[in-house]
Design a protein around this motif. Structure first.
Motif, mmCIF file in Angstrom:
data_model
loop_
_atom_site.group_PDB
_atom_site.id
_atom_site.type_symbol
_atom_site.label_atom_id
_atom_site.label_comp_id
_atom_site.label_asym_id
_atom_site.label_seq_id
_atom_site.Cartn_x
_atom_site.Cartn_y
_atom_site.Cartn_z
ATOM 1 N N CYS A 14 62.812 73.987 66.161
ATOM 2 C CA CYS A 14 61.816 74.401 65.936
ATOM 3 C C CYS A 14 62.465 74.848 64.186
ATOM 4 N N ALA A 15 63.417 75.170 63.829
ATOM 5 C CA ALA A 15 63.826 75.893 62.944
ATOM 6 C C ALA A 15 64.089 74.836 62.227
ATOM 7 N N GLY A 16 64.088 73.364 62.093
ATOM 8 C CA GLY A 16 63.985 72.043 61.370
ATOM 9 C C GLY A 16 62.793 71.656 60.625
ATOM 10 N N LEU A 17 62.478 71.859 61.522
ATOM 11 C CA LEU A 17 60.551 71.715 61.741
ATOM 12 C C LEU A 17 60.297 73.243 60.563
ATOM 13 N N LEU A 18 60.551 74.311 60.916
ATOM 14 C CA LEU A 18 59.663 75.271 59.829
ATOM 15 C C LEU A 18 60.194 74.597 58.638
ATOM 16 N N GLY A 20 61.184 72.197 57.002
ATOM 17 C CA GLY A 20 60.630 70.558 55.606
ATOM 18 C C GLY A 20 59.481 71.747 55.554
ATOM 19 N N TYR A 21 58.967 72.181 56.384
ATOM 20 C CA TYR A 21 57.207 72.578 56.290
ATOM 21 C C TYR A 21 57.385 73.565 54.607
ATOM 22 N N LEU A 22 58.698 74.587 55.110
ATOM 23 C CA LEU A 22 58.468 75.698 53.790
ATOM 24 C C LEU A 22 58.510 75.467 52.403
ATOM 25 N N PHE A 23 59.715 73.837 52.396
ATOM 26 C CA PHE A 23 60.756 73.508 51.744
ATOM 27 C C PHE A 23 60.334 72.244 51.110
ATOM 28 N N LYS A 24 59.357 71.656 52.238
ATOM 29 C CA LYS A 24 58.442 70.667 51.604
ATOM 30 C C LYS A 24 59.448 69.398 50.924
ATOM 31 N N ARG A 25 59.253 68.721 49.697
ATOM 32 C CA ARG A 25 60.064 68.051 49.041
ATOM 33 C C ARG A 25 61.202 68.393 48.699
ATOM 34 N N GLU A 26 61.453 69.655 48.847
ATOM 35 C CA GLU A 26 63.503 70.223 48.613
ATOM 36 C C GLU A 26 63.829 69.587 49.286
ATOM 37 N N THR A 27 64.101 68.955 50.364
ATOM 38 C CA THR A 27 64.871 69.166 51.224
ATOM 39 C C THR A 27 65.629 68.034 51.331
ATOM 40 N N GLN A 28 65.825 67.051 50.375
ATOM 41 C CA GLN A 28 67.410 66.228 50.438
ATOM 42 C C GLN A 28 68.354 66.968 50.396
ATOM 43 N N PRO A 29 68.908 68.255 49.552
ATOM 44 C CA PRO A 29 70.187 68.815 48.935
ATOM 45 C C PRO A 29 69.878 69.162 50.362
#
Length: 157
Positions: A14-18, A20-29
């Motif tokens: 659930c933390a990962g889902l949240l 991903g939602y909060l950072f949208k496109r900037e999850t690569q780093p």
């Protein structure tokens, strides 16, 4: 979550889902950092597992433990994978390869850790089976990985 009696696995998901939602496109780093941390923790898990196995040597000597471990690595794991891939376009050799090299090792250790502190009547047997299964996996998958991948690569051409 675990301190409150919940599932750490579900909380982390659930933390990962949240995230991903909060950072949208900037999850690569975050993914690169997470992958590095995950690899380091995986290696640490193997070191701790190795240290834990040595004193438990006598518990894994029962033939029934090794029979279960071998069954678990083959039929118990490969049959569901084979069936789950039945509707795919993969040939029999590819399906066997995926079944043989599917989820293994670290997942078994993680699940065994979950029951270490649980007072189960047969907890020692479960841990012994896990140890035997992981040891067999390390040896058998380690020996068969390169030849299996080469053979599958040749047949894919």
């Amino acid at each position: 979550a675990q301190a409150l009696g919940g599932s750490g696995f579900i909380a982390a998901f659930c933390a990962g889902l949240l995230t991903g939602y909060l950072f949208k496109r900037e999850t690569q780093p975050l993914l690169v950092t997470g992958e590095s941390c995950g690899e380091a923790l995986s290696l640490l898990t193997w070191v701790v597992f190795g240290a834990y196995v040595a004193p438990k040597g006598s518990q894994i000597m029962a033939p029934s433990v090794w029979f279960y471990a071998l069954s678990s690595l083959s039929l118990v794991r490969m049959l569901p994978v084979w069936l789950s891939l039945a509707g795919s376009s993969l040939n029999a050799e590819s399906r066997l390869f995926i079944g043989w090299f599917g989820p293994r090792g670290l997942a078994s250790i993680v699940f065994a850790i979950l029951i270490l502190d649980t007072p189960l009547q047969e907890g020692g047997t479960i841990i012994a089976c896990t140890i035997a299964c992981v040891l067999l996996s390390v040896v058998l998958h380690g020996v068969s990985a390169v030849p299996g991948a080469r053979r599958l690569g040749r047949s894919a051409r």
